[in-house]
Design a protein around this motif. Sequence first.
Motif: not given
Length: 399
Positions: A96, A166, A168, A115, A113, A146-150
């Motif tokens: 990761y 977070r 999303v 989480g 990656c 859902s996209g990649t969390p910011d």
Amino acid sequence: MSILPPEIITDILLRLPVKTLVRLQCVSKRWHALINHSFFINNHLKLSIAANRERKLIVLDSEVDPPLNFFWVDFNDDDRFGALVNIRQPLRHPRYINDILGYCNGVVCFDNCDGDILIWNPLIRRYKKLPFEPIEKPSGITDCESGTPDLSFGHDPDNDDYKVVRVVQFHRNFDDIRAFEIKVYSLRRRCWKKVEEEWPKESRSYSDSVSLNGAFHWLFDTLSGTPDDMGTILAFDLATEKFREFTIPVLPAYEDFNLGLEVLKGCLCVCVNVGVTLNDFWVMKEYGVFSSWARLYTIVQGAVPWTFEYCKPLVYSKDGKKVLMEEVADDDTYHFWYDIEERRGRTVQFYPMPKLFKTAICVGSLVLLDGDSVNKNPAEGLNLLVEAMEEVIHEEQAL
């Protein structure tokens, strides 16, 4: 030491480095309680920030795949740097990738990656791991992914709390964004909370967030694309959980450019990269006041002996005449001091030097002193106590 008044003892301890204070917790229950008290931790931090005490660069080596190794580099009072020293970090995994999300007050937030998210004080080897929080699809939204969390990290001074936001996005395809989910993690409450305030934009930002004045900030491009249109900064207040917007005054003067948002010496800083020609730096001298925007300096090609693109300002030198810059070019990371008056850059070298890396800046801080320990060797206790008492004796002799 017992003959000294308590206020004198406190004043002496506040001036000591964090490594010594961690050891001095073993002296007595009274000293342990004092050093762990929020009043002591906050006042020690204020002194560290004011004096730039125990400054270090925290370096994440991104050259290896996946990046796992963290180092620190001593940031001396003469603005010179020491050698890279490998430091143990609590989130090592062979598969990761780690990434630095943000840093402030001597603590660094990073994730991988898978989480996992950690808030970590590398100088005292303490950390807290955030609990897993599932992504919840907003009601009425179907057939979306859902996209990649910011993720953003910063300090809420109104509540003396460290928080992670977070954001999303949910979309049918990359260009068809349907909704956003916003959640905030509070280190003080140790839980996630859903934000009821809606994301006020039609898209995600195109810049990483920065934390300043108890708010997160994102940079947004213009929507109309007209010559008179200006870009905007979206701010999310961590105390009120409300959004507001600032206008930036730099877009009409350029044609082919990229923008970045940073924080430099307590001010929002917009960095304008015009191809391989120049980097322009604007600062908002008075927070939230449009008329206070001012061009700080411009770096042109030839200022450093390589072709640069986006230069990220990190910190001023002690005398305020130079700015430490970070720049990535041709898959290499460079640090250089930029002299504002002479308009020249001087390369900074670390040894051994990673090829590609990310950095955070830390000062001496006891934040997260109650966190989990990265070093879990109980045999260290006696040695720590002996070393602590020796340092106290030296401090007394110096006074």
